[in-house]
Design a protein around this motif. Structure first.
Motif, PDB file in Angstrom:
ATOM      1  N   PHE A  71      -0.666   9.952  -7.085  1.00  0.00           N
ATOM      2  CA  PHE A  71       0.050   8.686  -7.496  1.00  0.00           C
ATOM      3  C   PHE A  71       0.051   8.101  -6.055  1.00  0.00           C
ATOM      4  CE2 PHE A  71       1.810   9.539 -11.615  1.00  0.00           C
ATOM      5  CZ  PHE A  71       1.141   8.702 -12.407  1.00  0.00           C
ATOM      6  N   LYS A  72       0.446   8.812  -5.016  1.00  0.00           N
ATOM      7  CA  LYS A  72       0.520   8.475  -3.747  1.00  0.00           C
ATOM      8  C   LYS A  72      -0.798   7.894  -3.242  1.00  0.00           C
ATOM      9  CE  LYS A  72       3.894  11.294  -1.852  1.00  0.00           C
ATOM     10  NZ  LYS A  72       3.931  12.343  -0.975  1.00  0.00           N
ATOM     11  N   ARG A  73      -1.657   8.731  -3.487  1.00  0.00           N
ATOM     12  CA  ARG A  73      -3.138   8.156  -3.045  1.00  0.00           C
ATOM     13  C   ARG A  73      -3.610   7.111  -3.884  1.00  0.00           C
ATOM     14  NH1 ARG A  73      -8.807  10.485  -2.543  1.00  0.00           N
ATOM     15  NH2 ARG A  73      -8.898   9.612  -4.719  1.00  0.00           N
ATOM     16  N   ALA A  74      -3.427   6.956  -5.232  1.00  0.00           N
ATOM     17  CA  ALA A  74      -3.764   5.890  -5.991  1.00  0.00           C
ATOM     18  C   ALA A  74      -3.198   4.744  -5.393  1.00  0.00           C
ATOM     19  CB  ALA A  74      -3.556   6.138  -7.221  1.00  0.00           C
ATOM     20  N   TRP A  75      -1.685   4.817  -4.868  1.00  0.00           N
ATOM     21  CA  TRP A  75      -1.049   3.555  -4.344  1.00  0.00           C
ATOM     22  C   TRP A  75      -1.636   3.166  -3.005  1.00  0.00           C
ATOM     23  CZ3 TRP A  75       1.879   0.136  -6.409  1.00  0.00           C
ATOM     24  CH2 TRP A  75       2.603  -0.544  -5.960  1.00  0.00           C
ATOM     25  N   LYS A  76      -2.033   4.050  -2.130  1.00  0.00           N
ATOM     26  CA  LYS A  76      -2.558   3.687  -0.943  1.00  0.00           C
ATOM     27  C   LYS A  76      -3.846   3.126  -1.143  1.00  0.00           C
ATOM     28  CE  LYS A  76      -3.108   7.143   1.822  1.00  0.00           C
ATOM     29  NZ  LYS A  76      -2.748   8.495   2.777  1.00  0.00           N
ATOM     30  N   ASN A  77      -4.665   3.377  -2.027  1.00  0.00           N
ATOM     31  CA  ASN A  77      -5.930   2.866  -2.361  1.00  0.00           C
ATOM     32  C   ASN A  77      -5.883   1.474  -3.012  1.00  0.00           C
ATOM     33  OD1 ASN A  77      -7.211   4.856  -1.221  1.00  0.00           O
ATOM     34  ND2 ASN A  77      -7.317   6.096  -2.736  1.00  0.00           N
ATOM     35  N   THR A  78      -4.655   0.951  -3.565  1.00  0.00           N
ATOM     36  CA  THR A  78      -4.599  -0.125  -4.435  1.00  0.00           C
ATOM     37  C   THR A  78      -4.550  -1.328  -3.193  1.00  0.00           C
ATOM     38  OG1 THR A  78      -3.280   0.901  -5.766  1.00  0.00           O
ATOM     39  CG2 THR A  78      -3.253  -1.376  -6.007  1.00  0.00           C
ATOM     40  N   PRO A  79      -5.200  -2.228  -3.563  1.00  0.00           N
ATOM     41  CA  PRO A  79      -5.177  -3.380  -2.716  1.00  0.00           C
ATOM     42  C   PRO A  79      -3.867  -4.260  -2.531  1.00  0.00           C
ATOM     43  CG  PRO A  79      -7.137  -3.704  -4.090  1.00  0.00           C
ATOM     44  CD  PRO A  79      -6.274  -2.461  -4.410  1.00  0.00           C
ATOM     45  N   LEU A  80      -3.659  -4.853  -1.169  1.00  0.00           N
ATOM     46  CA  LEU A  80      -2.304  -5.470  -1.314  1.00  0.00           C
ATOM     47  C   LEU A  80      -2.028  -6.623  -2.334  1.00  0.00           C
ATOM     48  CD1 LEU A  80       0.117  -5.583   0.563  1.00  0.00           C
ATOM     49  CD2 LEU A  80      -0.988  -7.568   2.020  1.00  0.00           C
ATOM     50  N   LYS A  81      -3.114  -7.099  -2.669  1.00  0.00           N
ATOM     51  CA  LYS A  81      -3.097  -8.239  -3.536  1.00  0.00           C
ATOM     52  C   LYS A  81      -2.542  -7.703  -4.939  1.00  0.00           C
ATOM     53  CE  LYS A  81      -5.792 -12.482  -4.050  1.00  0.00           C
ATOM     54  NZ  LYS A  81      -7.065 -13.012  -4.153  1.00  0.00           N
ATOM     55  N   THR A  82      -3.277  -6.481  -5.424  1.00  0.00           N
ATOM     56  CA  THR A  82      -2.958  -6.004  -6.635  1.00  0.00           C
ATOM     57  C   THR A  82      -1.314  -5.313  -6.544  1.00  0.00           C
ATOM     58  OG1 THR A  82      -5.149  -5.233  -6.763  1.00  0.00           O
ATOM     59  CG2 THR A  82      -3.718  -4.162  -8.075  1.00  0.00           C
ATOM     60  N   LYS A  83      -1.096  -4.759  -5.369  1.00  0.00           N
ATOM     61  CA  LYS A  83       0.574  -4.516  -5.392  1.00  0.00           C
ATOM     62  C   LYS A  83       1.629  -5.619  -5.550  1.00  0.00           C
ATOM     63  CE  LYS A  83      -0.142  -0.630  -2.092  1.00  0.00           C
ATOM     64  NZ  LYS A  83      -0.212  -0.031  -0.926  1.00  0.00           N
ATOM     65  N   ILE A  84       1.156  -6.729  -4.744  1.00  0.00           N
ATOM     66  CA  ILE A  84       2.093  -8.019  -5.036  1.00  0.00           C
ATOM     67  C   ILE A  84       1.997  -8.378  -6.250  1.00  0.00           C
ATOM     68  CG2 ILE A  84       2.211 -10.477  -4.205  1.00  0.00           C
ATOM     69  CD1 ILE A  84       0.982  -9.613  -1.491  1.00  0.00           C
ATOM     70  N   THR A  85       0.736  -8.527  -7.130  1.00  0.00           N
ATOM     71  CA  THR A  85       0.841  -8.856  -8.379  1.00  0.00           C
ATOM     72  C   THR A  85       1.716  -7.946  -9.360  1.00  0.00           C
ATOM     73  OG1 THR A  85      -1.455  -9.564  -8.185  1.00  0.00           O
ATOM     74  CG2 THR A  85      -0.732  -9.614 -10.265  1.00  0.00           C
ATOM     75  N   LEU A  86       1.623  -6.667  -8.972  1.00  0.00           N
ATOM     76  CA  LEU A  86       2.278  -5.746  -9.842  1.00  0.00           C
ATOM     77  C   LEU A  86       3.739  -5.882  -9.453  1.00  0.00           C
ATOM     78  CD1 LEU A  86       0.275  -2.348  -9.435  1.00  0.00           C
ATOM     79  CD2 LEU A  86       0.686  -3.671 -11.494  1.00  0.00           C
ATOM     80  N   TRP A  87       4.192  -6.045  -8.367  1.00  0.00           N
ATOM     81  CA  TRP A  87       5.588  -6.294  -8.161  1.00  0.00           C
ATOM     82  C   TRP A  87       6.139  -7.733  -8.578  1.00  0.00           C
ATOM     83  CZ3 TRP A  87       9.033  -2.901  -6.961  1.00  0.00           C
ATOM     84  CH2 TRP A  87       8.629  -1.700  -6.253  1.00  0.00           C
TER      85      TRP A  87
END
Ligand SMILES: [Zn+2]
Length: 92
Positions: A65-81
């Motif tokens: 999960f840590k690895r997947a999160w690190k590989n997730t682009p920032l834009k996707t992270k912001i969208t998810l948040w």
């Protein structure tokens, strides 16, 4: 190459390496093999295999999960948040 560069045995099927000497039949086979390994490692099935092969499944899962999160682009992270925050606001 149709024969092993070491023992000159004919190549068997779609093998990249000679099963006897563990030598690649050609440079191209080596590249193809690496490509295949990389693809499998990055695929979901490959990651799952790593988790299942680990002695400590929970720990391995956390690492994944840590690895997947690190590989997730920032834009996707912001969208998810944003989605998460939106649901939070709706519920409470
Ligand atoms: Zn051989």
């Amino acid at each position: 190459m149709k024969n092993c560069p070491e023992c000159h045995q004919p190549r068997l099927g779609e093998q990249f390496k000679c099963p006897k000497c563990d030598v690649f039949y050609s440079k191209l086979d080596e590249l193809l093999f690496e490509e295949q390994q990389k693809k499998e490692q990055n695929s979901l099935k490959g990651r799952l295999k790593v988790v299942l092969a680990a002695a400590d499944h929970k720990q391995a899962m956390r690492e994944e999960f840590k690895r997947a999160w690190k590989n997730t682009p920032l834009k996707t992270k912001i969208t998810l948040w944003s989605i998460f925050a939106f649901i939070f606001v709706l519920v409470f």
